[in-house]
Design an enzyme around this catalytic site. Structure first.
Site, short mmCIF file in Angstrom:
data_model
loop_
_atom_site.label_atom_id
_atom_site.label_comp_id
_atom_site.label_asym_id
_atom_site.label_seq_id
_atom_site.Cartn_x
_atom_site.Cartn_y
_atom_site.Cartn_z
N GLN A 144 25.25 16.61 25.37
CA GLN A 144 26.46 16.16 24.67
C GLN A 144 26.08 15.19 23.56
N GLU A 183 38.89 12.25 23.18
CA GLU A 183 38.91 10.95 23.86
C GLU A 183 38.93 9.76 22.89
N TYR A 197 36.95 9.34 20.19
CA TYR A 197 35.66 9.02 19.56
C TYR A 197 35.67 9.45 18.07
N ARG A 248 46.45 8.12 13.04
CA ARG A 248 46.38 6.79 13.67
C ARG A 248 45.22 5.98 13.14
N ARG A 300 34.41 19.71 22.19
CA ARG A 300 35.43 19.12 23.08
C ARG A 300 36.56 18.62 22.19
N HIS A 355 40.78 6.94 24.95
CA HIS A 355 40.49 5.89 25.93
C HIS A 355 41.48 4.73 25.84
N GLN A 390 35.95 4.29 41.53
CA GLN A 390 35.38 2.99 41.91
C GLN A 390 33.88 2.89 41.68
N CYS A 442 28.74 7.25 43.38
CA CYS A 442 29.98 7.84 43.87
C CYS A 442 30.37 7.19 45.19
N ASP A 496 35.70 5.80 68.88
CA ASP A 496 36.76 5.07 68.17
C ASP A 496 37.94 4.86 69.10
N ASP A 500 35.07 -2.87 50.52
CA ASP A 500 35.81 -1.68 50.15
C ASP A 500 35.06 -0.47 50.69
N ALA A 501 35.66 0.68 50.52
CA ALA A 501 35.06 1.87 51.12
C ALA A 501 33.73 2.22 50.46
P1 FAD Z 1 37.57 0.42 59.30
O1 FAD Z 1 38.06 1.41 58.35
O2 FAD Z 1 38.44 -0.73 59.61
O3 FAD Z 1 37.18 1.17 60.65
C1 FAD Z 1 36.86 0.53 61.83
C2 FAD Z 1 37.11 1.45 63.01
O4 FAD Z 1 36.58 0.86 64.18
C3 FAD Z 1 38.58 1.70 63.29
O5 FAD Z 1 38.84 3.10 63.29
C4 FAD Z 1 38.82 1.08 64.66
O6 FAD Z 1 39.77 1.83 65.43
C5 FAD Z 1 37.44 1.16 65.26
N1 FAD Z 1 37.18 0.16 66.30
C6 FAD Z 1 37.29 -1.19 66.23
N2 FAD Z 1 36.89 -1.76 67.38
C7 FAD Z 1 36.53 -0.76 68.22
C8 FAD Z 1 36.01 -0.71 69.54
N3 FAD Z 1 35.76 -1.81 70.24
N4 FAD Z 1 35.77 0.49 70.09
C9 FAD Z 1 35.99 1.64 69.39
N5 FAD Z 1 36.47 1.64 68.14
C10 FAD Z 1 36.72 0.47 67.54
N6 FAD Z 1 39.06 0.87 49.94
C11 FAD Z 1 38.63 1.35 48.80
O7 FAD Z 1 37.43 1.31 48.54
N7 FAD Z 1 39.47 1.91 47.89
C12 FAD Z 1 40.79 1.99 48.12
O8 FAD Z 1 41.53 2.48 47.28
C13 FAD Z 1 41.29 1.49 49.34
N8 FAD Z 1 42.59 1.54 49.61
C14 FAD Z 1 43.05 1.03 50.79
C15 FAD Z 1 44.40 1.09 51.06
C16 FAD Z 1 44.89 0.60 52.25
C17 FAD Z 1 46.35 0.65 52.51
C18 FAD Z 1 43.99 0.06 53.20
C19 FAD Z 1 44.51 -0.47 54.50
C20 FAD Z 1 42.65 -0.01 52.94
C21 FAD Z 1 42.16 0.47 51.73
N9 FAD Z 1 40.83 0.40 51.39
C22 FAD Z 1 40.37 0.92 50.23
C23 FAD Z 1 39.86 -0.31 52.25
C24 FAD Z 1 38.99 0.64 53.06
O9 FAD Z 1 39.80 1.52 53.78
C25 FAD Z 1 38.09 -0.19 53.95
O10 FAD Z 1 37.25 -0.98 53.14
C26 FAD Z 1 37.24 0.66 54.85
O11 FAD Z 1 38.05 1.46 55.67
C27 FAD Z 1 36.32 -0.19 55.72
O12 FAD Z 1 35.59 0.66 56.54
P2 FAD Z 1 34.99 0.25 57.94
O13 FAD Z 1 34.41 1.48 58.50
O14 FAD Z 1 34.10 -0.92 57.78
O15 FAD Z 1 36.21 -0.25 58.82
P1 NAP Z 2 41.69 -8.75 48.97
O1 NAP Z 2 41.51 -7.91 47.76
O2 NAP Z 2 40.64 -9.66 49.36
O3 NAP Z 2 43.07 -9.52 48.76
C1 NAP Z 2 43.58 -10.42 49.68
C2 NAP Z 2 44.75 -11.17 49.07
O4 NAP Z 2 45.20 -12.12 50.00
C3 NAP Z 2 44.40 -11.93 47.82
O5 NAP Z 2 45.47 -11.75 46.90
C4 NAP Z 2 44.31 -13.39 48.25
O6 NAP Z 2 44.68 -14.07 47.09
C5 NAP Z 2 45.25 -13.44 49.45
N1 NAP Z 2 44.83 -14.34 50.52
C6 NAP Z 2 43.58 -14.49 51.04
N2 NAP Z 2 43.61 -15.41 52.03
C7 NAP Z 2 44.89 -15.82 52.16
C8 NAP Z 2 45.54 -16.76 53.00
N3 NAP Z 2 44.88 -17.45 53.92
N4 NAP Z 2 46.86 -16.95 52.84
C9 NAP Z 2 47.55 -16.26 51.90
N5 NAP Z 2 46.98 -15.37 51.07
C10 NAP Z 2 45.66 -15.14 51.19
O7 NAP Z 2 41.93 -7.82 50.20
P2 NAP Z 2 42.93 -6.62 50.49
O8 NAP Z 2 44.02 -6.51 49.49
O9 NAP Z 2 43.29 -6.83 51.91
O10 NAP Z 2 42.03 -5.35 50.33
C11 NAP Z 2 40.90 -5.14 51.19
C12 NAP Z 2 39.86 -4.34 50.48
O11 NAP Z 2 40.32 -3.03 50.27
C13 NAP Z 2 39.60 -4.96 49.13
O12 NAP Z 2 38.28 -5.41 49.06
C14 NAP Z 2 39.85 -3.88 48.17
O13 NAP Z 2 38.76 -3.72 47.29
C15 NAP Z 2 40.02 -2.63 48.98
N6 NAP Z 2 41.13 -1.91 48.36
C16 NAP Z 2 40.93 -1.36 47.15
C17 NAP Z 2 41.96 -0.72 46.52
C18 NAP Z 2 41.76 -0.09 45.18
O14 NAP Z 2 42.70 0.41 44.61
N7 NAP Z 2 40.57 -0.06 44.65
C19 NAP Z 2 43.20 -0.65 47.12
C20 NAP Z 2 43.38 -1.23 48.37
C21 NAP Z 2 42.33 -1.87 48.96
P3 NAP Z 2 45.12 -15.61 46.99
O15 NAP Z 2 44.11 -16.30 47.85
O16 NAP Z 2 45.05 -15.99 45.55
O17 NAP Z 2 46.52 -15.65 47.50
FE1 SF4 Z 3 33.95 8.75 41.13
FE2 SF4 Z 3 33.09 9.48 43.53
FE3 SF4 Z 3 35.45 8.25 43.30
FE4 SF4 Z 3 35.09 10.78 42.46
S1 SF4 Z 3 34.98 10.02 44.57
S2 SF4 Z 3 36.11 9.17 41.35
S3 SF4 Z 3 33.02 10.68 41.68
S4 SF4 Z 3 33.45 7.40 42.83
#
Ligand code: FAD
Ligand code: NAP
Ligand code: SF4
Length: 674
Positions: A101, A165, A167, A176, A215, A253, A340, A354, A404, A659-660
């Site tokens: 590209q 995009e 460019y 524009r 493109r 963009h 992400q 990824c 789990d 985060d995930a």
């Molecule tokens: P978890 O997902 O919390 O998994 C832990 C597992 O352990 C659970 O299934 C639980 O049942 C199990 N467990 C706990 N204790 C025990 C035990 N004693 N025995 C057996 N099983 C047990 N992240 C992103 O990166 N991008 C996003 O856009 C994003 N959006 C989100 C939106 C929402 C609404 C939420 C809630 C989260 C989001 N996240 C996002 C955050 C992401 O889901 C978490 O960062 C991720 O799931 C963490 O993975 P984990 O495996 O460490 O823990």
């Molecule tokens: P987070 O991003 O750490 O946000 C937590 C929020 O709670 C912040 O706004 C924080 O800001 C507030 N907070 C923290 N301690 C507090 C307290 N003691 N009392 C009151 N407020 C408090 O966490 P999250 O929203 O729970 O998300 C969890 C993870 O999932 C994040 O790391 C995020 O990256 C991921 N996630 C990502 C996406 C996405 O779109 N990429 C979407 C969902 C989740 P203040 O302290 O300023 O109030």
């Molecule tokens: Fe990028 Fe992977 Fe998320 Fe797809 S799943 S948007 S390739 S980070």
């Protein structure tokens, strides 16, 4: 044959593509330094081995003015040939084809040498471009032709000229950014003069037996963009100038319309490619939010496109094509369009990877070798971290037992997939489910594991991936009946018509969006509704294809989204997706307050202090999204001697900034080492 349209050959006359899957251009960051080219070659090799028909590299500038960033990748001297030959050889060894590209960033470049059609700064760069003189235009055309010729010498099967995009070539095409009064400005015939000169000179330099892709922006999504009539004129002229294929570009963009994030409906823009296809005789490529073989097959079978470009889906799964062709589509690790680990990394100037495939662009570093010594592994927690660890360890040959407490795998991803616009997250769980079955992981659901059980079962190693518990801040009244955690809300607890959301991280934003929708709203949002909400007019009757603003929607609830720190809410969200979440909440009238102190909760609502003033927010429900704390009670404080080794990953290891992406990466990295 499954997906027979998608997997059928395409005969271009002088060469054939083995199927209709194009890996679209994606800048990984490996392109910019010559010492990364061996790693880049392996990255492309894996995709070619996985069966993709044609790979398009990340953008390479034809000259210094065209750099996106200072010292970006180049192919403008014979000294660059050696590095590029590594890439072409790797792809050809695996039976694939590869095009370079050529991307001139124009005013999107982030450096002081930027040039454009006119000296108009873009809203996303701090550098004002110089307007190219006619002599400068001629030099630019020569640079394109030289890079294309060098690409041919390096073994590339073709080039893609990046004309969309927003460019450089797109900047010349649109009023524009093109205010010129010479023969490159004014009428569309003048504005396309540069693009046509580039195509003709590239064709002259490389001859007829070389793929030249253009493109083309089919909808600019900015004020002052082109209309459909103009775009079709350009497409016809490009075809006459010698282009082999036209690829679809969508939106500049700087556009304030999302074009690839996960909430964009799949194939939302494919009707534009279909209209283009009816207007030209050369093959056309569809792109944007196409991530499954079913969808790609449908687009080709119904005549919307001749080829389908998938960039991020090939990052997520290099074996996309081979799995589809072998009837193993359920094993495809689907791109969930989160951006992400790919685009958000690129915007932070970090190497792209990824979220669902941490090996992407790290193929030489994160290697899953078969194990020499099979271990009995317990993985506790089937969230993203535990699933990733279990699948990689089992694929390497370990004997893995996964526990789990929940009734289903997925951890918090089961909550994430309930957020409107995040339905794609379910694909990751489908993928992990298929991997668990494929590699024979012994899965025990509805099983809360305790230390005694782990002790009894005599595992060699134990991976604790138990995730987190939501934080419950100590605010007077927090135990009231009107206070819910985000988990309770997503599990269906009743929520009133007025709501205060405590915490504005990713989850606070997601919950606010969830609460804007009525229970039972269709998921995902139908394409027409989405297009209307973002003012997209697919007829492109107006310049840029922007429809008049629709009336503000009637929100389902009145919502206050709150945070303690001062500053813009959502500042920590992803660069490429955060603005979309913010814009959605603003459009629905969500009130965002920063600098809030939570004083107390009572039956009438939430008392806060802000800028020295105390006030009651009179709300029915308070939803707590205040972050999380690690759940790691299974990890012994003093490990038993001779007992199993414990490893802790994901949220259980560190809840802050979890985060995930990190969860899945940590699981894979640990399992690769065991
Ligand atoms: P978890 O997902 O919390 O998994 C832990 C597992 O352990 C659970 O299934 C639980 O049942 C199990 N467990 C706990 N204790 C025990 C035990 N004693 N025995 C057996 N099983 C047990 N992240 C992103 O990166 N991008 C996003 O856009 C994003 N959006 C989100 C939106 C929402 C609404 C939420 C809630 C989260 C989001 N996240 C996002 C955050 C992401 O889901 C978490 O960062 C991720 O799931 C963490 O993975 P984990 O495996 O460490 O823990
Ligand atoms: P987070 O991003 O750490 O946000 C937590 C929020 O709670 C912040 O706004 C924080 O800001 C507030 N907070 C923290 N301690 C507090 C307290 N003691 N009392 C009151 N407020 C408090 O966490 P999250 O929203 O729970 O998300 C969890 C993870 O999932 C994040 O790391 C995020 O990256 C991921 N996630 C990502 C996406 C996405 O779109 N990429 C979407 C969902 C989740 P203040 O302290 O300023 O109030
Ligand atoms: Fe990028 Fe992977 Fe998320 Fe797809 S799943 S948007 S390739 S980070």
């Amino acid at each position: 044959m499954p997906y027979r349209h998608l997997l059928s050959e395409l005969d271009l006359g002088f060469t054939k593509l083995r199927n209709r899957v194009v890996m679209g251009s994606m800048h990984t960051g490996l392109e910019d330094r010559f010492w990364h080219y061996p790693a880049l070659a392996e990255y492309y090799r894996e995709r070619a081995k996985g069966g993709v028909g044609l790979i398009i590299t990340g953008g390479i500038s034809p000259n210094r003015e065209g750099w996106l960033l200072p010292f970006g990748g180049t192919l403008n001297s014979v000294f660059d040939l050696h590095n590029h030959r590594r890439l072409t050889k790797a792809v050809h060894d695996e039976g694939g084809k590869i095009a370079l590209q050529i991307l001139h960033a124009g005013r999107y470049g982030y450096h002081p040498f930027v040039v454009s059609a006119s000296a108009i700064r873009s809203p996303i760069s701090k550098f004002t471009p110089k307007a190219l003189t006619e002599a400068g235009i001629e030099r630019t055309v020569r640079a394109y032709a030289k890079t294309a010729r060098l690409a041919q010498r390096a073994g590339y099967d073709g080039v893609e000229i990046m004309g969309s995009e927003g460019y450089l070539l797109n900047q010349f095409l649109c009023l524009r950014t093109n205010h010129r009064t010479d023969r490159y400005g004014g009428s569309i015939a003048n504005r396309m003069r540069l693009a046509l000169a580039v195509v003709r000179r590239v064709r002259e330099a490389c001859g007829d037996r070389f793929i030249v892709i253009y493109r083309l922006s089919l909808i600019d999504l900015v004020e002052g963009g082109n209309t459909w009539d103009e775009t079709i004129q350009v497409a016809g002229a490009l075809e006459a100038a010698g282009v082999t294929l036209i690829n679809t570009g969508i939106g500049w963009h700087e556009a304030r319309v999302p074009t690839i994030v996960t909430s964009v409906p799949r194939a939302a823009f494919a009707p534009l490619t279909a209209r283009l296809r009816a207007a030209v005789t050369i093959p056309v490529i569809a792109s944007n939010r196409i991530n499954t073989p079913e969808l790609a097959e449908t687009l080709i079978a119904q005549g919307s496109a001749d080829l389908v470009s998938m960039a991020r889906p090939l990052l997520a799964d290099p074996q996309f094509v081979v799995k589809a062709s072998e009837g193993r589509a359920d094993e495809i690790n689907t791109c969930i369009a989160c951006n992400q680990a790919c685009l958000d990394h690129t915007f932070r100037n970090e190497r792209a990877s990824c979220l669902v495939n941490p090996r992407a662009a790290r193929e030489t570093e994160l290697v899953y070798r078969p194990t020499r010594r099979t271990l009995a592994l317990a993985v506790v927690g089937a969230g993203p971290a535990g699933l990733s660890a279990a699948c990689v360890a089992a694929a390497r040959g370990h004997r893995v037992t996964l526990f789990d407490a929940n009734t289903t795998i997925g951890g918090q991803f089961n909550l994430a997939k309930r957020i409107p616009g995040k339905e794609e997250f379910a694909e990751t769980l489908r993928y992990f489910g298929a991997q668990l079955r494929k590699y024979g992981v012994d899965v025990h659901l509805c099983t809360r594991v305790d230390a005694a059980r782990l002790d009894k079962e005599r595992f060699d190693e134990i991976i604790v991936a138990t995730g987190i518990v939501p934080r419950r801040p100590s605010i007077p009244g927090i135990d009231g009946a009107n206070v819910l955690s985000y988990v309770e809300v997503l599990h269906g607890a009743p929520v009133g018509r007025t709501v205060a959301v405590i915490g504005a991280g990713g989850i606070g934003f997601d919950i606010s969006e969830f609460l804007l929708h009525r229970a039972g709203d269709p998921q995902p949002q139908p394409r027409e509704a989405w297009l209307d909400a973002w003012r997209v007019d697919l007829t492109v009757a107006t310049p840029g294809g922007l429809a008049p603003a629709a009336p503000a929607p009637q929100p389902e609830r009145r919502i206050w989204l709150l945070q303690r720190k001062k500053g813009k809410l959502g500042a920590g969200l992803g660069k490429t997706s955060g603005w979309v979440h913010r814009a959605t909440l603003v459009r629905h009238g969500v009130k965002m307050l920063d600098g809030v102190t939570y004083l107390e909760i009572g039956p009438g609502g939430l008392k806060i202090e802000r800028d020295g003033l105390q006030q009651w927010l009179e709300v029915d429900t308070i939803v707590v999204c205040a972050g999380q704390e690690s759940l790691r009670d299974l990890v012994p404080t003093t490990p038993r001697s001779g007992g199993p080794r414990f490893h802790v990953i994901g949220g259980a290891a560190l809840a802050t900034e979890l985060d995930a992406e990190r969860a899945i990466r940590e699981g894979a990295e640990l399992a690769a080492k065991l």
